[in-house]
Scaffold this active site. Structure first.
Site, short mmCIF file in Angstrom:
data_model
loop_
_atom_site.label_atom_id
_atom_site.label_comp_id
_atom_site.label_asym_id
_atom_site.label_seq_id
_atom_site.Cartn_x
_atom_site.Cartn_y
_atom_site.Cartn_z
N ASP A 209 28.12 30.29 40.23
CA ASP A 209 29.39 30.58 39.57
C ASP A 209 30.15 29.26 39.48
OD1 ASP A 209 32.04 31.13 39.02
OD2 ASP A 209 32.22 32.75 40.49
N GLN A 212 35.02 27.25 38.93
CA GLN A 212 35.93 26.27 39.52
C GLN A 212 35.32 24.86 39.58
OE1 GLN A 212 39.08 26.78 40.24
NE2 GLN A 212 39.13 29.01 40.05
N CYS A 375 41.43 37.49 44.28
CA CYS A 375 40.20 38.21 43.94
C CYS A 375 39.09 37.86 44.92
CB CYS A 375 39.75 37.90 42.52
SG CYS A 375 40.95 38.39 41.29
#
Ligand SMILES: Cc1ncc(COP(=O)(O)O)c(C=O)c1O
Ligand SMILES: Cc1ncc(COP(=O)(O)O)c(C=O)c1O
Lengths: 419, 160, 419, 160
Positions: A209, A212, A375
């Protein structure tokens, strides 16, 4: 590297950059806007805003199937961004770059297609204790549907992955390792390459992921050797509603499609439906054309500064922020203090004050930070807190912004009577 | 949003926040009700002693949360003591209306509670102020229906 | 109604409207742009373009979880569009309006959630012979996964639904009737309300694909009593990458979520995950915030003209287009000639020329039409053609545009030697 | 896109389009190959007669499609007659390169085929011009591998 960094630093004029972002002129409650919420979404430079306007004034049209000038211009502009991204993340094939609505959709796409066909009862999916819900809920629910098992790589109290037991966590039963490249709460940058090697040895596929990480440092997915990589345009100066899924061609080729409709089929009859070639197989319907086209300008803006420079600058600024914040009594940084392999998401908690009160107070002084669970409720649990306040940095922030944050946090403690 | 910071964090609210009332757990209780606000992480535990006339004899509120949720819980503890269950439910509904900016029929002097009005200008914080009151309503309802204490949890997310 | 229409017509100044669309100033191959491809995607008025710019210059932020001013402004603007849409399509609850990436995603969402949980072996799904791939491929694939049966309402040679056998097509076994409100190829507007009544009598749920209808006429989903309704912003002056799914609350409530991640959960632990309330349950991750916010302005623009007026004007212009085109020898209109219950998608074929050659030729004269199968290959087969040329109209078109099309189609036949 | 309409629709192309060569079906054939272009709907049937020296003795092309695909098929029919299978494959690959704007090694005079260059300015139409040549390559390959005729279909979508 550090001398080189210092040299390059001179090329990086933050005041000039600040002036490229119109929103930074806005006054918030009578104060100048100090925007420290780029981890949630970044601001947009005038170039990106203008590119969007230009698209609608000069090119706007649906793409691919059109045979007229506008349709061809739009298609070219759309595909230009695809090539740009392929280059930006290390030189992949354009067929390996799929446009989605965001990181969340990118990961769900993999869960619904690759996951649905490759995860079976008893298989193991490995995630970590610092995942965003986008990289957690799809896997927990997939595991539930399939009777598969979720395993987690734990984290240390400092907020780094604890790899001491990794060989027992990633096993021959592991089909997928899905982990964040950089934590949106802790700032921790994870050793993806090392984990990919271990996972591949065990025959597992790896999804990283990159929501960021891609915005803040050079990323080479080919070098990392990840199988899937996901990120969002809106966190890197680009428009909202645009995301990317990178996937290795041979894996994408074997996956069934996700959403179905126009553009992603080759032939349709009631007897037989065949899919379009990559990457179109995964891009059903009219995509966010204007968004994708505009994203190109954001990438160019970042390249003009240089991802190496951005990374070096943010590392310095992060170190400064940590140094300043730990001076405040009762404040605790949640995440590593050391800025090696650490990005500019700086979470903190106050002994006496709830993050929501911190955020409301700072906002009254023009300072935008985020407060809550970000989250990442399971990470909050691990950190034994219910929420944190988070300042997250980007290229348009400088030491003056950090100073403002520091000074108002001091003032806040007085306001609430906790001096 | 926060031009009116002092409207929300009024003297009274900060006072309740710094020294919440009803801190002491009850030895005997007829109602216990837990509430929480998932988006903030606020958690609230409430205990109530009900006397024979169906009046609130004693209250304990323990809130782990922001200044607004803590202050709101503290004000509740102070306000409802001695009131009847019926009165208590009525005022809770009225406070909900007040916070949501709907028309409320409150005419009497509600004392400190009036200061919760300032929260209205901070829509995301309304849930914080509501937490204690929703937990109270739920607890009283279950008590009246004969449901055992401590068998339920209120979530502010259920309130649309 | 016709006298009322004539009266209102005076309020509708097409030249003024044309001047609102900057792209119409563009020269294409030396000619003025005659844009007749609005069925694929419409152009955007300056108000919409400016609204987008404004958003990024003044408000831009992530939504919902933020406690700072920008986040709150962005959330309010985002939710304002939701309320506006609820009003625009007949006064639904805001909890019934879900933002998606487009019609295609809206329909796939229903297939993956409602479909996955409600369609079982032997169940029947009824579609029609004029569906866009977006409302066909998801159902064909769902039926395949579930061993369910696809049935089709046939069409007449004129291009209308043939309802003569409808009571045998929609039966007690029918779980879903999914059909387009207006055909993107034929222009036919289908009697949704009548079909909903029949379907509901048999206990079936109805989805209407409104991609081509909502932009062009007043639509009241409450009055139609449809269970689901899907459409795209980019076909009604709005941005790309924004779609809507309307669904009845009681049905949405029972559906599992689609994409999973941030914003759509309430609580997450490894033991238990609970979903957020409607409509957030279906909006995972950062949505296309700028797009949704901008869509509000497009809706206002349409309302200021008036959907009744738009419908009346387009009906007149469609009649004019049909009248002009049938004058050309060898040209055949594919779709109804009668403009009652017919929109402004005017497909045609030429006895001698392939639609792609037609489109390329017209483009050289500045006229943008679409050529191909229009994502409706099964309809092409039914019409015994492989492709059509399609001119599709909108509020910024006028008789001069139709005249240009007519004249160049004449010139084209000479160019290719088919006089 | 279309400033150069006449570049694409050259005299020669329109001539082939209006009177396509190789229209007559063959009585004896060694290769049949079908191609199609799903995004346009173009369909092309090809039949080839191969003599003992592995030269193309006769060609039939039947294309239902746009002017470009029809003309390209017609030119192919005219050009490959009498050429060896090897030559035919070579020129097909070179035409592909030419159409895609890659460097091609064509030095000899390719006659009418040269006029296909104009299509390069119309990227979406390149597949139309390619259809006949891809169908040819596929047919010859399968023939050389001993695959039976008419057992396959080429799709332009397979060509990346
Ligand atoms: C009738 C119909 N349905 C569905 C779609 C798909 O819409 P989108 O591409 O915006 O998802 C279209 C657009 O072409 C359409 O015309
Ligand atoms: C680490 C991480 N993953 C995933 C996401 C989800 O990204 P998006 O909301 O753009 O889909 C975020 C954004 O908050 C994130 O920080």
């Amino acid at each position: 590297m550090s001398t080189e960094t210092t040299k390059k630093d001179f090329l990086f004029d933050v005041q000039k950059i600040k002036s490229d972002f119109p929103i930074l002129q806005r006054k918030i409650n009578g104060h100048r806007l100090v925007y420290l919420d780029s981890g949630a979404s970044t601001q947009k430079p005038i170039e990106v805003i203008d590119a969007h306007t230009d698209y609608f004034k000069k090119i706007n049209s649906n793409i691919h199937r059109g045979l007229h000038t506008l349709a061809e211009d739009a298609t070219n502009a759309y595909e230009k961004t695809r090539s740009h991204i392929a280059k930006f993340i290390g030189g992949t094939k354009t067929s390996e770059i799929i446009f989605t609505a965001g990181t969340t959709e990118s990961i769900n796409l993999v869960a619904y297609t690759w996951g649905e066909t490759n995860i079976a009862e008893g298989d193991e999916i490995v995630i970590t204790d610092m995942e965003h819900h986008a990289n957690l809920v799809p896997w927990v629910m997939l595991a539930k549907r399939k009777n598969a098992i979720i395993k987690r790589i734990p984290i240390t109290d400092e907020g780094r992955l604890d790899l001491s037991d990794i060989q027992n966590i990633i096993t021959e039963k592991t089909k997928l390792v899905s982990l964040t490249h950089m934590s949106n709460v802790l700032g921790t940058v994870n050793p993806i390459k090392e984990i990919v090697q271990i996972a591949h040895q065990k025959g597992a596929v790896v999804l990283a992921d990159g929501a960021q990480s891609v915005p803040h440092m050079p990323v080479d997915v080919v070098d990392l050797d990840v199988d899937f990589y996901a990120f969002s345009a809106h966190k890197m100066l680009g428009p909202t509603g645009v995301g990317v899924l990178y996937g290795k061609e041979d894996i994408l080729d074997k996956m069934p499609p996700f959403n179905m409709g126009g553009e992603m089929i080759s032939e349709v009859s009631f007897e037989r439906i065949t899919w379009a070639e990559l990457p179109h197989k995964f891009e059903a319907g009219t995509p966010n054309i204007a968004g994708v086209v505009t994203f190109d300008t954001a990438l160019t803006y970042l390249e003009n500064i240089g991802m190496e420079n951005i990374h070096a600058y943010e590392t310095k600024l992060t170190a400064y922020a940590i140094k300043k914040l730990i001076q405040i009594d009762g404040l605790k940084i949640q995440g590593p203090y050391n800025t090696i392999n650490r990005g500019g998401a700086v979470s903190f908690t106050d002994k006496n004050l709830h993050p929501h009160d911190i955020s409301t107070f700072l906002d009254s002084k023009g300072i935008a930070i985020r407060a809550g669970h970000h989250c990442a409720q399971t990470l909050m649990k691990r950190m034994r807190t219910i929420a944190t306040a988070r300042a997250s940095l980007y290229i348009y922030n400088d030491e003056a912004d950090i100073d403002a944050l520091h000074d108002e946090l001091f003032a806040m403690r007085r306001y609430f009577g906790h001096e | 949003m926060s031009e009116n910071l002092d409207d929300m964090y009024r003297e009274i609210i900060l006072d309740h926040y710094k020294a919440p009332r009803g801190k002491k757990p009850l030895e005997e209780k007829d109602i216990t009700s837990d509430g929480h606000n998932p988006s903030c992480g606020d958690e609230l535990k409430m205990e109530l002693k009900v006397d024979k006339k169906n009046n609130i004899a004693d209250v304990h509120v323990n809130c782990k949360g922001c200044a607004i949720s803590v202050a709101s819980g503290s004000m509740l503890a102070e306000y409802i003591k001695g009131k009847s269950l019926k009165e208590v439910k009525l005022i809770s509904e009225e406070i909900k209306k007040m916070l949501k900016g709907e028309e409320s029929k409150i005419t009497e002097d509600i004392g400190d509670l009036d200061s919760l009005k300032g929260v209205r200008q901070f829509p995301v914080r309304i849930k914080c102020a509501l937490l204690a009151w929703m937990t109270l309503i739920e607890g009283v309802n279950k008590f009246e229906n004969g449901t055992k204490p401590d068998s339920f949890t209120v979530s502010t997310e259920d309130d649309k």
